[in-house]
Design a protein around this motif. Structure first.
Motif, PDB file in Angstrom:
ATOM      1  N   GLY A 137       0.822  -1.204   0.000  1.00 45.65           N
ATOM      2  CA  GLY A 137       0.000   0.000   0.000  1.00 45.65           C
ATOM      3  C   GLY A 137       0.857   1.254   0.000  1.00 45.65           C
ATOM      4  N   LYS A 138       0.197   2.396  -0.113  1.00 43.06           N
ATOM      5  CA  LYS A 138       0.927   3.662  -0.153  1.00 43.06           C
ATOM      6  C   LYS A 138       1.524   3.984   1.212  1.00 43.06           C
ATOM      7  N   GLY A 139       2.661   4.656   1.184  1.00 44.96           N
ATOM      8  CA  GLY A 139       3.305   5.047   2.438  1.00 44.96           C
ATOM      9  C   GLY A 139       4.589   5.800   2.171  1.00 44.96           C
ATOM     10  N   ASP A 140       5.021   6.615   3.152  1.00 47.11           N
ATOM     11  CA  ASP A 140       6.254   7.380   3.004  1.00 47.11           C
ATOM     12  C   ASP A 140       7.488   6.483   2.897  1.00 47.11           C
ATOM     13  N   PHE A 141       7.365   5.241   3.377  1.00 48.01           N
ATOM     14  CA  PHE A 141       8.513   4.337   3.381  1.00 48.01           C
ATOM     15  C   PHE A 141       8.801   3.751   1.993  1.00 48.01           C
ATOM     16  N   ILE A 142       7.836   3.833   1.063  1.00 44.58           N
ATOM     17  CA  ILE A 142       8.017   3.221  -0.260  1.00 44.58           C
ATOM     18  C   ILE A 142       9.211   3.820  -1.009  1.00 44.58           C
ATOM     19  N   PRO A 143       9.299   5.166  -1.198  1.00 46.57           N
ATOM     20  CA  PRO A 143      10.479   5.705  -1.904  1.00 46.57           C
ATOM     21  C   PRO A 143      11.785   5.475  -1.143  1.00 46.57           C
ATOM     22  N   ILE A 144      11.714   5.455   0.200  1.00 47.05           N
ATOM     23  CA  ILE A 144      12.927   5.208   0.999  1.00 47.05           C
ATOM     24  C   ILE A 144      13.433   3.791   0.763  1.00 47.05           C
ATOM     25  N   LEU A 145      12.521   2.820   0.845  1.00 45.23           N
ATOM     26  CA  LEU A 145      12.894   1.416   0.685  1.00 45.23           C
ATOM     27  C   LEU A 145      13.306   1.110  -0.751  1.00 45.23           C
ATOM     28  N   ALA A 146      12.517   1.586  -1.714  1.00 44.53           N
ATOM     29  CA  ALA A 146      12.828   1.327  -3.122  1.00 44.53           C
ATOM     30  C   ALA A 146      14.135   2.000  -3.531  1.00 44.53           C
ATOM     31  N   GLY A 147      14.350   3.238  -3.076  1.00 45.87           N
ATOM     32  CA  GLY A 147      15.587   3.956  -3.393  1.00 45.87           C
ATOM     33  C   GLY A 147      16.806   3.281  -2.811  1.00 45.87           C
ATOM     34  N   SER A 148      16.697   2.812  -1.557  1.00 48.55           N
ATOM     35  CA  SER A 148      17.825   2.151  -0.895  1.00 48.55           C
ATOM     36  C   SER A 148      18.178   0.830  -1.574  1.00 48.55           C
ATOM     37  N   LEU A 149      17.154   0.012  -1.856  1.00 51.12           N
ATOM     38  CA  LEU A 149      17.394  -1.306  -2.456  1.00 51.12           C
ATOM     39  C   LEU A 149      17.935  -1.198  -3.876  1.00 51.12           C
ATOM     40  N   SER A 150      17.382  -0.257  -4.655  1.00 48.40           N
ATOM     41  CA  SER A 150      17.847  -0.110  -6.039  1.00 48.40           C
ATOM     42  C   SER A 150      19.285   0.395  -6.094  1.00 48.40           C
ATOM     43  N   ARG A 151      19.658   1.307  -5.204  1.00 51.33           N
ATOM     44  CA  ARG A 151      21.040   1.797  -5.164  1.00 51.33           C
ATOM     45  C   ARG A 151      21.985   0.714  -4.669  1.00 51.33           C
ATOM     46  N   LEU A 152      21.562  -0.039  -3.674  1.00 50.76           N
ATOM     47  CA  LEU A 152      22.383  -1.140  -3.167  1.00 50.76           C
ATOM     48  C   LEU A 152      22.658  -2.152  -4.270  1.00 50.76           C
ATOM     49  N   GLY A 153      21.633  -2.451  -5.065  1.00 50.66           N
ATOM     50  CA  GLY A 153      21.799  -3.398  -6.165  1.00 50.66           C
ATOM     51  C   GLY A 153      22.740  -2.892  -7.238  1.00 50.66           C
ATOM     52  N   SER A 154      22.579  -1.630  -7.640  1.00 55.82           N
ATOM     53  CA  SER A 154      23.422  -1.089  -8.708  1.00 55.82           C
ATOM     54  C   SER A 154      24.877  -0.968  -8.273  1.00 55.82           C
ATOM     55  N   VAL A 155      25.110  -0.566  -7.019  1.00 55.82           N
ATOM     56  CA  VAL A 155      26.485  -0.466  -6.500  1.00 55.82           C
ATOM     57  C   VAL A 155      27.135  -1.847  -6.451  1.00 55.82           C
ATOM     58  N   THR A 156      26.375  -2.848  -6.028  1.00 51.51           N
ATOM     59  CA  THR A 156      26.905  -4.212  -5.919  1.00 51.51           C
ATOM     60  C   THR A 156      27.265  -4.781  -7.287  1.00 51.51           C
ATOM     61  N   VAL A 157      26.431  -4.498  -8.290  1.00 56.22           N
ATOM     62  CA  VAL A 157      26.688  -4.998  -9.645  1.00 56.22           C
ATOM     63  C   VAL A 157      27.926  -4.344 -10.248  1.00 56.22           C
ATOM     64  N   ILE A 158      28.091  -3.051 -10.045  1.00 57.89           N
ATOM     65  CA  ILE A 158      29.142  -2.304 -10.731  1.00 57.89           C
ATOM     66  C   ILE A 158      30.493  -2.376 -10.028  1.00 57.89           C
ATOM     67  N   SER A 159      30.528  -2.716  -8.745  1.00 61.48           N
ATOM     68  CA  SER A 159      31.773  -2.687  -7.969  1.00 61.48           C
ATOM     69  C   SER A 159      32.888  -3.557  -8.567  1.00 61.48           C
ATOM     70  N   PRO A 160      32.625  -4.813  -8.957  1.00 60.12           N
ATOM     71  CA  PRO A 160      33.703  -5.610  -9.588  1.00 60.12           C
ATOM     72  C   PRO A 160      34.162  -5.028 -10.921  1.00 60.12           C
ATOM     73  N   LEU A 161      33.232  -4.419 -11.670  1.00 63.11           N
ATOM     74  CA  LEU A 161      33.610  -3.816 -12.951  1.00 63.11           C
ATOM     75  C   LEU A 161      34.525  -2.613 -12.743  1.00 63.11           C
ATOM     76  N   GLU A 162      34.279  -1.864 -11.666  1.00 61.06           N
ATOM     77  CA  GLU A 162      35.156  -0.724 -11.340  1.00 61.06           C
ATOM     78  C   GLU A 162      36.556  -1.223 -11.005  1.00 61.06           C
ATOM     79  N   LEU A 163      36.632  -2.347 -10.282  1.00 60.65           N
ATOM     80  CA  LEU A 163      37.931  -2.934  -9.945  1.00 60.65           C
ATOM     81  C   LEU A 163      38.678  -3.342 -11.213  1.00 60.65           C
ATOM     82  N   VAL A 164      37.979  -4.001 -12.132  1.00 65.57           N
ATOM     83  CA  VAL A 164      38.584  -4.434 -13.396  1.00 65.57           C
ATOM     84  C   VAL A 164      39.073  -3.237 -14.201  1.00 65.57           C
TER      85      VAL A 164
END
Length: 338
Positions: A137-164
């Motif tokens: 349902g709607k709530g103030d926590f939706i953008p907080i949770l979605a923003g945190s999870l999506s950024r965590l995912g993108s950082v995790t995916v790109i981190s090994p590529l940055e090392l390479v």
């Protein structure tokens, strides 16, 4: 794709269309924001010359990249000679003496990683927001949770590529040598070694994303209600993005200072083959900065960061929303014609 409007009265778009919109926004953002960082780096190198193996942070408006000084002469783009009195003077002299293309020096290799990262980040945010909203349902926590999870995912995916990418740049390795180097690293330190530098990045980027999306959604919704509109205009998105980006950048600046400190130290040890002692914790680095420079040391570079982050956030989100609006209109026409 569904053939009806969503709960906000807007026509839905597909994940592919979201990815295309974010890709266009990322390209435009990089083209407009990169010159600011190129000029900033040239000014910094002028006052504090970098030696071979030293690292600096380069940003294209979408994400930060660790760059390693490759040589000791002035052939590298960041070491070209020039006497600049300030940002405006540097802009004028670089364009006059080196050509306008010099303002986008270093962009192609960083854009190759920034584009997929941005596509993952923005597409995942929209998909997560929709899924969480439908489930919880709607709530103030939706953008907080979605923003945190999506950024965590993108950082995790790109981190090994940055090392390479950093290893390739620092040691001029062939792909075969790189594969051997990475295999040896994994054999010695395990698979988690591919995510070195992940921690400091997450500590800054996840809180930034949570605050950014929370403020952005509230500002955008407030402007839409004020002007009685179902969909925000380009300028509404631009203003909301700039304000929310500035707030998030200001509040997460201490983590940005620590991240820069830890990442440059990490990659200098990597590229110079110096054995690194156990990495200091974020709290330890913060205490050291406060002891050496006072509390204000944690907010060093606040003006340059705001000058870069505010327009980057504004341009990215407004062009992304514009792209989504374009696809909604396109889908609406297709549905009406069927």
């Amino acid at each position: 794709m569904a053939n009806k409007k969503n709960e906000n009265g807007l026509y839905p778009i597909s994940p592919f269309q979201q990815a295309v919109a974010s890709c266009c926004g990322a390209t435009i953002t990089s083209l407009l924001v990169t010159p600011l960082d190129v000029v900033k780096i040239r000014l910094q190198v002028q006052s504090n010359p970098l030696t071979k193996g030293k690292c600096f942070i380069y940003s294209n408006g979408l994400m930060d990249h660790v760059c390693v000084c490759e040589n000791g002469n002035t052939k590298a783009w960041y070491k070209k000679p020039g006497h600049f009195k300030g940002m405006l003077d540097a802009f004028v002299k670089i364009v006059r003496m080196e050509g306008i293309k010099s303002l986008w020096s270093g962009l192609p290799p960083t854009l190759m990683m920034a584009l997929p990262t941005t596509v993952i980040y923005f597409t995942c945010y929209d998909q997560l927001s929709e899924a969480l909203g439908a489930t919880l349902g709607k709530g103030d926590f939706i953008p907080i949770l979605a923003g945190s999870l999506s950024r965590l995912g993108s950082v995790t995916v790109i981190s090994p590529l940055e090392l390479v990418r950093t290893k390739l740049q620092a040691r001029q390795l062939s792909y075969r040598q790189l594969r051997v180097c990475i295999s040896n690293t994994i054999a010695k330190d395990g698979w988690l070694s591919l995510w070195r530098g992940w921690g400091p990045t997450v500590l800054r980027d996840v809180p930034f994303s949570a605050m950014y999306w929370y403020n952005y959604e509230h500002l955008k919704e407030g402007l839409c209600k004020r002007y009685d509109m179902h969909e925000p205009t380009f300028m509404m998105c631009f203003a909301s993005g700039a304000i929310s980006g500035s707030i998030a950048a200001l509040l997460t600046l201490p983590f940005d200072v620590v991240k820069t400190h830890k990442q440059t130290q990490l990659w200098e040890c990597e590229t110079l083959n110096i054995s690194q002692r156990k990495s200091a914790s974020t709290w330890t680095v913060m205490k050291k900065i406060v002891a050496e420079s006072g509390f204000t040391g944690l907010f060093a570079g606040v003006i340059p960061r705001l000058i870069k982050v505010a327009p980057a956030c504004a341009i990215m989100i407004s062009t992304y929303e514009y792209g989504k609006a374009f696809f909604r209109k396109l889908n609406k026409k297709q549905m009406e014609n069927n």
